[in-house]
Design a protein around this motif. Sequence first.
Motif, PDB file in Angstrom:
ATOM      1  N   TYR A   1       4.979   7.654  -8.398  1.00  0.00           N
ATOM      2  CA  TYR A   1       6.045   7.002  -7.644  1.00  0.00           C
ATOM      3  C   TYR A   1       5.524   5.649  -7.161  1.00  0.00           C
ATOM      4  CZ  TYR A   1       8.561  11.274  -8.135  1.00  0.00           C
ATOM      5  OH  TYR A   1       9.229  12.345  -8.684  1.00  0.00           O
ATOM      6  N   LEU A   2       6.209   4.612  -7.615  1.00  0.00           N
ATOM      7  CA  LEU A   2       5.789   3.236  -7.331  1.00  0.00           C
ATOM      8  C   LEU A   2       6.722   2.611  -6.310  1.00  0.00           C
ATOM      9  CD1 LEU A   2       5.203   2.086 -11.009  1.00  0.00           C
ATOM     10  CD2 LEU A   2       3.429   2.534  -9.319  1.00  0.00           C
ATOM     11  N   CYS A   3       6.130   1.870  -5.412  1.00  0.00           N
ATOM     12  CA  CYS A   3       6.878   1.086  -4.449  1.00  0.00           C
ATOM     13  C   CYS A   3       6.630  -0.397  -4.740  1.00  0.00           C
ATOM     14  CB  CYS A   3       6.419   1.436  -3.038  1.00  0.00           C
ATOM     15  SG  CYS A   3       7.188   0.476  -1.729  1.00  0.00           S
ATOM     16  N   ALA A   4       7.649  -1.206  -4.585  1.00  0.00           N
ATOM     17  CA  ALA A   4       7.512  -2.644  -4.781  1.00  0.00           C
ATOM     18  C   ALA A   4       8.265  -3.368  -3.677  1.00  0.00           C
ATOM     19  CB  ALA A   4       8.051  -3.062  -6.138  1.00  0.00           C
ATOM     20  N   SER A   5       7.783  -4.546  -3.313  1.00  0.00           N
ATOM     21  CA  SER A   5       8.509  -5.345  -2.332  1.00  0.00           C
ATOM     22  C   SER A   5       8.650  -6.771  -2.840  1.00  0.00           C
ATOM     23  CB  SER A   5       7.805  -5.317  -0.972  1.00  0.00           C
ATOM     24  OG  SER A   5       6.580  -6.020  -0.988  1.00  0.00           O
TER      25      SER A   5
ATOM     26  N   THR B   1       1.808   6.576  -6.003  1.00  0.00           N
ATOM     27  CA  THR B   1       1.404   7.927  -5.604  1.00  0.00           C
ATOM     28  C   THR B   1       1.636   8.832  -6.798  1.00  0.00           C
ATOM     29  OG1 THR B   1       1.934   7.657  -3.259  1.00  0.00           O
ATOM     30  CG2 THR B   1       1.867   9.912  -4.127  1.00  0.00           C
ATOM     31  N   ARG B   2       0.552   9.485  -7.240  1.00  0.00           N
ATOM     32  CA  ARG B   2       0.689  10.434  -8.351  1.00  0.00           C
ATOM     33  C   ARG B   2       1.002  11.809  -7.785  1.00  0.00           C
ATOM     34  NH1 ARG B   2      -0.603  10.368 -13.590  1.00  0.00           N
ATOM     35  NH2 ARG B   2      -1.756   8.421 -13.356  1.00  0.00           N
ATOM     36  N   LEU B   3       2.210  12.298  -8.061  1.00  0.00           N
ATOM     37  CA  LEU B   3       2.650  13.612  -7.586  1.00  0.00           C
ATOM     38  C   LEU B   3       2.553  14.610  -8.725  1.00  0.00           C
ATOM     39  CD1 LEU B   3       4.034  15.520  -5.535  1.00  0.00           C
ATOM     40  CD2 LEU B   3       6.227  14.707  -6.431  1.00  0.00           C
ATOM     41  N   THR B   4       1.858  15.700  -8.474  1.00  0.00           N
ATOM     42  CA  THR B   4       1.774  16.791  -9.430  1.00  0.00           C
ATOM     43  C   THR B   4       2.344  18.030  -8.776  1.00  0.00           C
ATOM     44  OG1 THR B   4      -0.243  15.855 -10.386  1.00  0.00           O
ATOM     45  CG2 THR B   4       0.249  18.157 -10.893  1.00  0.00           C
ATOM     46  N   VAL B   5       3.345  18.612  -9.414  1.00  0.00           N
ATOM     47  CA  VAL B   5       3.975  19.823  -8.890  1.00  0.00           C
ATOM     48  C   VAL B   5       3.534  20.993  -9.750  1.00  0.00           C
ATOM     49  CG1 VAL B   5       6.141  20.974  -8.323  1.00  0.00           C
ATOM     50  CG2 VAL B   5       5.940  18.485  -8.091  1.00  0.00           C
ATOM     51  N   THR B   6       2.912  21.971  -9.124  1.00  0.00           N
ATOM     52  CA  THR B   6       2.365  23.117  -9.872  1.00  0.00           C
ATOM     53  C   THR B   6       3.213  24.368  -9.695  1.00  0.00           C
ATOM     54  OG1 THR B   6       0.976  23.763  -8.013  1.00  0.00           O
ATOM     55  CG2 THR B   6       0.032  22.216  -9.590  1.00  0.00           C
TER      56      THR B   6
ATOM     57  N   ARG C   1       4.722   7.577   1.359  1.00  0.00           N
ATOM     58  CA  ARG C   1       4.857   6.427   2.236  1.00  0.00           C
ATOM     59  C   ARG C   1       4.577   5.120   1.502  1.00  0.00           C
ATOM     60  NH1 ARG C   1       3.630   5.200   8.076  1.00  0.00           N
ATOM     61  NH2 ARG C   1       2.784   3.078   8.121  1.00  0.00           N
ATOM     62  N   CYS C   2       5.324   4.099   1.879  1.00  0.00           N
ATOM     63  CA  CYS C   2       5.099   2.766   1.317  1.00  0.00           C
ATOM     64  C   CYS C   2       5.044   1.747   2.450  1.00  0.00           C
ATOM     65  CB  CYS C   2       6.217   2.389   0.362  1.00  0.00           C
ATOM     66  SG  CYS C   2       6.152   0.661  -0.207  1.00  0.00           S
ATOM     67  N   ASP C   3       3.973   0.954   2.465  1.00  0.00           N
ATOM     68  CA  ASP C   3       3.856  -0.173   3.385  1.00  0.00           C
ATOM     69  C   ASP C   3       4.002  -1.458   2.583  1.00  0.00           C
ATOM     70  OD1 ASP C   3       2.134   2.028   4.892  1.00  0.00           O
ATOM     71  OD2 ASP C   3       2.677   0.481   6.339  1.00  0.00           O
ATOM     72  N   PRO C   4       5.126  -2.135   2.699  1.00  0.00           N
ATOM     73  CA  PRO C   4       5.314  -3.350   1.900  1.00  0.00           C
ATOM     74  C   PRO C   4       4.513  -4.510   2.479  1.00  0.00           C
ATOM     75  CG  PRO C   4       7.158  -3.070   3.383  1.00  0.00           C
ATOM     76  CD  PRO C   4       6.270  -1.858   3.563  1.00  0.00           C
ATOM     77  N   ILE C   5       4.511  -5.604   1.761  1.00  0.00           N
ATOM     78  CA  ILE C   5       3.892  -6.819   2.267  1.00  0.00           C
ATOM     79  C   ILE C   5       4.677  -7.287   3.490  1.00  0.00           C
ATOM     80  CG2 ILE C   5       3.398  -9.237   1.735  1.00  0.00           C
ATOM     81  CD1 ILE C   5       2.947  -8.335  -1.190  1.00  0.00           C
ATOM     82  N   SER C   6       3.974  -7.674   4.519  1.00  0.00           N
ATOM     83  CA  SER C   6       4.617  -8.060   5.766  1.00  0.00           C
ATOM     84  C   SER C   6       5.624  -9.185   5.550  1.00  0.00           C
ATOM     85  CB  SER C   6       3.549  -8.524   6.772  1.00  0.00           C
ATOM     86  OG  SER C   6       4.155  -8.945   7.977  1.00  0.00           O
ATOM     87  N   GLY C   7       6.831  -8.982   6.090  1.00  0.00           N
ATOM     88  CA  GLY C   7       7.865 -10.010   5.974  1.00  0.00           C
ATOM     89  C   GLY C   7       8.736  -9.898   4.742  1.00  0.00           C
ATOM     90  N   HIS C   8       8.378  -9.005   3.832  1.00  0.00           N
ATOM     91  CA  HIS C   8       9.201  -8.846   2.630  1.00  0.00           C
ATOM     92  C   HIS C   8      10.499  -8.126   2.969  1.00  0.00           C
ATOM     93  CE1 HIS C   8       6.322  -9.656  -0.972  1.00  0.00           C
ATOM     94  NE2 HIS C   8       6.291 -10.614  -0.065  1.00  0.00           N
ATOM     95  N   VAL C   9      11.594  -8.732   2.530  1.00  0.00           N
ATOM     96  CA  VAL C   9      12.921  -8.229   2.865  1.00  0.00           C
ATOM     97  C   VAL C   9      13.303  -7.041   1.985  1.00  0.00           C
ATOM     98  CG1 VAL C   9      15.368  -8.837   2.771  1.00  0.00           C
ATOM     99  CG2 VAL C   9      13.713 -10.446   3.755  1.00  0.00           C
ATOM    100  N   SER C  10      12.985  -7.170   0.717  1.00  0.00           N
ATOM    101  CA  SER C  10      13.448  -6.179  -0.255  1.00  0.00           C
ATOM    102  C   SER C  10      12.360  -5.163  -0.562  1.00  0.00           C
ATOM    103  CB  SER C  10      13.870  -6.875  -1.551  1.00  0.00           C
ATOM    104  OG  SER C  10      14.952  -7.753  -1.324  1.00  0.00           O
TER     105      SER C  10
ATOM    106  N   SER D   1       0.837  -1.197   0.000  1.00  0.00           N
ATOM    107  CA  SER D   1       0.000   0.000   0.000  1.00  0.00           C
ATOM    108  C   SER D   1       0.875   1.252   0.000  1.00  0.00           C
ATOM    109  CB  SER D   1      -0.958   0.012   1.194  1.00  0.00           C
ATOM    110  OG  SER D   1      -0.243   0.008   2.406  1.00  0.00           O
ATOM    111  N   GLN D   2       0.350   2.291  -0.585  1.00  0.00           N
ATOM    112  CA  GLN D   2       1.077   3.556  -0.673  1.00  0.00           C
ATOM    113  C   GLN D   2       0.121   4.698  -0.315  1.00  0.00           C
ATOM    114  OE1 GLN D   2       3.171   2.336  -4.782  1.00  0.00           O
ATOM    115  NE2 GLN D   2       4.011   4.228  -3.896  1.00  0.00           N
TER     116      GLN D   2
END
Lengths: 112, 116
Positions: free
Chosen positions: B90-94, B111-116, B22-31, B5-6
């Motif tokens: 911005y993508l997070c992966a585990s 997360t879609r970041l838009t800078v204005t 913020r990124c919450d990886p899958i529980s127990g994922h090392v990478s 989740s992000q």
Amino acid sequence: AQSVTQLDSHVSVSEGTPVLLRCNYSSSYSPSLFWYVQHPNKGLQLLLKYTSAATLVKGINGFEAEFKKSETSFHLTKPSAHMSDAAEYFCVVSEGYSTLTFGKGTMLLVSP
Amino acid sequence: GAGVSQSPRYKVAKRGQDVALRCDPISGHVSLFWYQQALGQGPEFLTYFQNEAQLDKSGLPSDRFFAERPEGSVSTLKIQRTQQEDSAVYLCASSLVVASGSHEQYFGPGTRLTVT
């Protein structure tokens, strides 16, 4: 260095006809190769992966890909397209421990 | 269990503001990996963590980008003094194991970041 070239930015097919998404890779080592799919507003999902076992790899939803070392290709195919297959597809290469290197993506459009 | 989740899913920042993703990886994922996906492009690698150790940050585009994973689970990507060219998803992966190239990475929705 590793790289991926997806030969088509867009592919249009009719429902029920075959799908071919083309991918060529460059790698200094024996690579791992993947196809990921990205539906709008959803995360990337793994379709299939090649990791030096069988050269013909079967994935989810009827997709498959064939690793051809002599042609440095890893094309994605499906015998019969479904409307739900419309999405963006990414060919991905990885070496050793390495992170993933993505192609620019191919948008698959499926018409009724 | 739950996937990656992000948060936030969408962020609008004025140029020059700092943001934290913020990124919450899958529980127990090392990478854990961060990628940047510009409009119409494939994701590009930013940085990689093995537990709390940041082993590769070669993809961070400038020293305005900083990532951390202090306890080896949740990770934060911080961008200081945002610029328009930072606009992207911005993508997070585990991944369950120490990254070996052949193991599947599980991606969050981004997360879609838009800078204005």
